[in-house]
Write a protein that holds these residues in place. Structure first.
Motif, PDB file in Angstrom:
ATOM      1  N   TYR A 422     -16.699  30.401 -52.454  1.00 22.60           N
ATOM      2  CA  TYR A 422     -16.996  29.908 -51.109  1.00 22.60           C
ATOM      3  C   TYR A 422     -17.508  28.477 -51.116  1.00 22.60           C
ATOM      4  O   TYR A 422     -17.058  27.644 -50.320  1.00 22.60           O
ATOM      5  N   HIS A 423     -18.451  28.152 -52.025  1.00 22.63           N
ATOM      6  CA  HIS A 423     -19.080  26.842 -51.968  1.00 22.63           C
ATOM      7  C   HIS A 423     -18.165  25.699 -52.398  1.00 22.63           C
ATOM      8  O   HIS A 423     -18.524  24.527 -52.223  1.00 22.63           O
ATOM      9  N   TYR A 424     -16.972  25.999 -52.925  1.00 22.55           N
ATOM     10  CA  TYR A 424     -15.988  24.965 -53.231  1.00 22.55           C
ATOM     11  C   TYR A 424     -14.670  25.191 -52.486  1.00 22.55           C
ATOM     12  O   TYR A 424     -13.660  24.550 -52.780  1.00 22.55           O
ATOM     13  N   SER A 425     -14.675  26.097 -51.522  1.00 15.38           N
ATOM     14  CA  SER A 425     -13.424  26.458 -50.850  1.00 15.38           C
ATOM     15  C   SER A 425     -13.003  25.435 -49.803  1.00 15.38           C
ATOM     16  O   SER A 425     -11.817  25.282 -49.507  1.00 15.38           O
ATOM     17  N   ARG A 565      -1.320  22.966 -57.211  1.00 15.09           N
ATOM     18  CA  ARG A 565      -2.648  22.920 -57.834  1.00 15.09           C
ATOM     19  C   ARG A 565      -3.604  22.101 -56.973  1.00 15.09           C
ATOM     20  O   ARG A 565      -4.784  22.432 -56.845  1.00 15.09           O
ATOM     21  N   PHE A 566      -3.084  21.025 -56.388  1.00 15.38           N
ATOM     22  CA  PHE A 566      -3.882  20.208 -55.476  1.00 15.38           C
ATOM     23  C   PHE A 566      -4.340  21.051 -54.285  1.00 15.38           C
ATOM     24  O   PHE A 566      -5.514  21.005 -53.885  1.00 15.38           O
ATOM     25  N   LEU A 567      -3.437  21.842 -53.698  1.00 17.93           N
ATOM     26  CA  LEU A 567      -3.787  22.672 -52.547  1.00 17.93           C
ATOM     27  C   LEU A 567      -4.833  23.728 -52.898  1.00 17.93           C
ATOM     28  O   LEU A 567      -5.621  24.133 -52.036  1.00 17.93           O
ATOM     29  N   LYS A 568      -4.857  24.151 -54.132  1.00 12.98           N
ATOM     30  CA  LYS A 568      -5.786  25.205 -54.549  1.00 12.98           C
ATOM     31  C   LYS A 568      -7.139  24.667 -55.002  1.00 12.98           C
ATOM     32  O   LYS A 568      -8.050  25.442 -55.283  1.00 12.98           O
ATOM     33  N   SER A 569      -7.283  23.339 -55.055  1.00  9.79           N
ATOM     34  CA  SER A 569      -8.472  22.739 -55.665  1.00  9.79           C
ATOM     35  C   SER A 569      -9.711  22.755 -54.788  1.00  9.79           C
ATOM     36  O   SER A 569     -10.832  22.669 -55.290  1.00  9.79           O
ATOM     37  N   GLY A 570      -9.535  22.829 -53.461  1.00  7.95           N
ATOM     38  CA  GLY A 570     -10.688  22.779 -52.578  1.00  7.95           C
ATOM     39  C   GLY A 570     -11.517  21.529 -52.832  1.00  7.95           C
ATOM     40  O   GLY A 570     -10.997  20.428 -52.921  1.00  7.95           O
ATOM     41  N   SER A 571     -12.825  21.734 -52.976  1.00  5.49           N
ATOM     42  CA  SER A 571     -13.720  20.618 -53.288  1.00  5.49           C
ATOM     43  C   SER A 571     -14.280  20.729 -54.699  1.00  5.49           C
ATOM     44  O   SER A 571     -15.391  20.292 -54.976  1.00  5.49           O
ATOM     45  N   SER A 572     -13.479  21.311 -55.597  1.00  2.00           N
ATOM     46  CA  SER A 572     -13.937  21.510 -56.974  1.00  2.00           C
ATOM     47  C   SER A 572     -14.003  20.200 -57.761  1.00  2.00           C
ATOM     48  O   SER A 572     -14.561  20.158 -58.857  1.00  2.00           O
ATOM     49  N   ALA A 573     -13.413  19.136 -57.211  1.00  5.01           N
ATOM     50  CA  ALA A 573     -13.500  17.798 -57.813  1.00  5.01           C
ATOM     51  C   ALA A 573     -13.579  16.787 -56.674  1.00  5.01           C
ATOM     52  O   ALA A 573     -13.370  17.127 -55.510  1.00  5.01           O
TER      53      ALA A 573
END
Length: 615
Positions: A422-425, A565-573
């Motif tokens: 959730y916190h990086y979604s 992969r970009f679409l799945k990244s959320g705010s992880s980077a």
């Protein structure tokens, strides 16, 4: 096929005035299903009550941060649990409000959630200042003690990086508690623009008297009948003219809150505060404006081509949206457009398409206009809801592109939500427009590749050029105006309707060049743009479109793997790094220059096709 009587109500062939239907008259299959968020209002109320109870106990966590790594983890989990419930309630109430802004009960629910959101922020206002006092050494110790905390490290690092901009606990609580007050100018604009404005009736191409609306206005501007375009244009702005002082006061107040908050948080200006929230260098904004201004000659050439092909003595602002080529014979109904959307987006693979089909089947989309419905289109949702889409459908190619655009947003949300905690979604607004405009670019190429009809190809090319004009050039024009608004306010200079009109008219003339006739009405365009209330948002449409141009080409040539992969990244980077990983470096001007190369190539291609069609 959607019956036009469903869209407008009444008999489309009669001379009677056709009116938009009330919300209750719209068929269920064309309305989004919000029971997927809450089955009924009681469930919504239960969550509201839970949130209010959680707020009461949050204070007990204050001061425990120094106790242990377990205490820090408890605080983080509590915060995200409460935020998650609050965002869900907010999404639900905002969509209820937007589907019919005349519904006073739903307006009240949205106002209630806005106030609750402010209370939640105020309740946790102590956390970030307290975390900063904990220090990096202690945090590293906590990470070594509890590996689960490492999963929150990026989130914590971002807070630590804001050290110079965080205030005392008391000050943070005051600002958080005032967030609903800061939202007042935007709320006033929304109600005035969507509920209170009464537009005149105008004559359409068939001679019918129709009630002008936000959605119908766009369709009428595409009319081949110049008198229809002119009357719609003048009728719309005559209404806005009546309220220009109110709109100016609302916008000025909104800009002032941005500058106040930026100064309060020790930023040099509002743009640094807005872009800094997503770790975007201000140079990205400046580079966009600089490169677009360098290529204004292409826009001026485009206007001249319009003048020539439409055989006009002068080009008015209401002449910029009508196709300069023959309209496609196919009617772009919602049902037909769904099929085209699925076929064009199949380049992303079977898993992607399966989710798009679910969106259509499970009523994630609110399709047609009704009285009081929010204008425009958007994608909305959160971790625990479907990524809903609001449309105001008209049977034209633009509505197909809008559907594919918003589906890009929704697929981005869906894949991020299903591949990140959730916190990086969530993802930053900087990358949000990339997914949507990549879809538009994919659709454009699909339409060009799947037709041998030169008339149709010319139409699609014209649509692309119009889209580029509206997204790269027009949104950058908005971005320049928005920067000026904040600079004026910061200097203590007035933002009256006269000042706004004069500046906007001058900027419009600069962008479109000597071939355009600057109708006096266009000076009021600022008054109807909701994105000026989004805090330096619009520039991202332009940067996103340019980046999407590069990504779409890469997807077609190399496949969708890195893009997915970009679409799945959320705010992880960091946003810049997420896009760079997908293949575009947005810290450099190259991607913008490449986009202008494509624009010029397609401008040349259109001219060549039109020459062939003359023979």
């Amino acid at each position: 096929m959607i019956n036009k009587e469903i869209l407008l109500g009444g008999n489309a062939m009669s001379n009677e005035i056709t009116k938009l239907r009330n919300r209750s008259e719209v068929p269920e299959e064309l309305k989004w299903d919000l029971t997927k968020v809450y089955q009924n209002e009681n469930e919504f109320t239960e969550d509201i009550n839970k949130i209010q109870e959680e707020i009461k106990i949050v204070g007990k966590l204050k001061g425990t941060l120094f106790d242990s790594s377990t205490a820090l983890k408890k605080i983080l989990k509590t915060y995200f649990a409460v935020e998650r419930m609050t965002v869900k309630a907010y999404v639900y109430a905002s969509m209820l409000s937007d589907q019919d802004t005349n519904n006073k009960k739903n307006q009240g629910l949205f106002s209630q959630v806005q106030q609750l959101y402010a209370k939640v922020a105020a309740a946790f206002a102590w956390f970030e200042p307290e975390l900063l006092t904990l220090g990096q050494t202690k945090l590293d110790e906590y990470y070594s003690e509890d590996s689960e905390l490492v999963g929150y490290k990026k989130y914590i690092d971002e807070i630590m990086a804001k050290k110079d901009h965080l205030l005392s606990e008391k000050e943070e609580k005051l600002l958080a508690g005032a967030s609903d007050i800061f939202a007042t100018p935007e709320n006033i604009f929304g109600i005035l623009n969507n509920a209170d404005l009464k537009f005149p009736t105008v004559t359409d191409e068939k001679g019918n008297q129709v009630e002008l609306s936000h959605g119908l206005y766009g369709k009428l501007l595409e009319s081949g009948n110049r008198e229809v375009r002119k009357n719609a244009f003048q009728g719309l702005y005559k209404t806005y003219k009546q309220f220009e002082n109110t709109f100016a006061t609302s916008l000025a107040a909104h800009v002032h809150t941005h500058n106040f908050q930026a100064t309060t948080r020790n930023y040099p200006d509002a743009i640094s505060a807005a872009l800094g929230a997503n770790d975007i260098p201000v140079s990205v904004y400046d580079t966009l404006v600089e490169r677009v201004n360098k290529h204004l000659d292409l826009l001026h050439r485009y206007v001249k081509i319009r003048k020539k092909l439409l055989q006009l003595n002068s080009v008015h602002m209401y002449d910029l949206y009508t196709p300069i080529t023959k309209l496609p014979e196919e009617e772009y109904t919602y049902q037909n457009s769904k099929k085209i959307a699925l076929e064009s987006l199949s380049v992303f693979g079977a898993d992607y398409i399966q989710i798009v089909e679910e969106a259509f089947k499970s009523r994630w989309i609110d399709v047609v206009e009704n009285t009081g419905k929010r204008s425009g289109a958007y994608s909305s949702g959160m971790f625990d809801t479907p990524p809903y889409i609001l449309l105001n459908w008209q049977d034209n190619l633009e509505s197909l592109f809008t559907l594919v655009h918003e589906m890009g947003h929704s697929m981005h949300s869906y894949l991020s939500n299903h591949n990140q905690p959730y916190h990086y979604s969530d993802y930053s607004i900087f990358v949000a427009e990339i997914a949507s405009t990549t879809n538009e670019n994919i659709l454009t190429q699909y339409l060009l590749d799947h037709s041998d009809d030169l008339q149709f190809k010319a139409y699609v090319l014209n649509h692309y050029l119009d889209g580029f004009k509206g997204t790269v050039y027009r949104q950058t024009q908005f971005a320049e105006f928005e920067r000026w608004l904040h600079d004026q306010d910061k200097k203590g200079l007035p933002l009256t309707s006269q000042e706004l009109n004069n500046k906007y008219a001058d900027l419009n003339k600069h962008y479109y060049g000597p071939a355009i006739t600057n109708d006096p009405e266009i000076a009021l365009e600022w008054s109807r743009i909701p994105h000026f209330y989004y805090n330096f948002y619009v520039y991202q449409y332009a940067t996103g479109f340019a980046a999407a141009s590069a990504l779409a080409s890469k997807i077609i040539k190399e496949g969708p793997d890195s893009y997915l992969r970009f679409l799945k990244s959320g705010s992880s980077a960091l946003p810049i790094d997420v896009v760079k990983e997908a293949g575009v470096d947005m810290t450099k001007p190259d991607y913008l220059d490449d986009a202008f190369v494509v624009f010029e190539q397609r401008l040349n291609e259109l001219e060549n096709i039109l020459e062939k069609l003359k023979r």
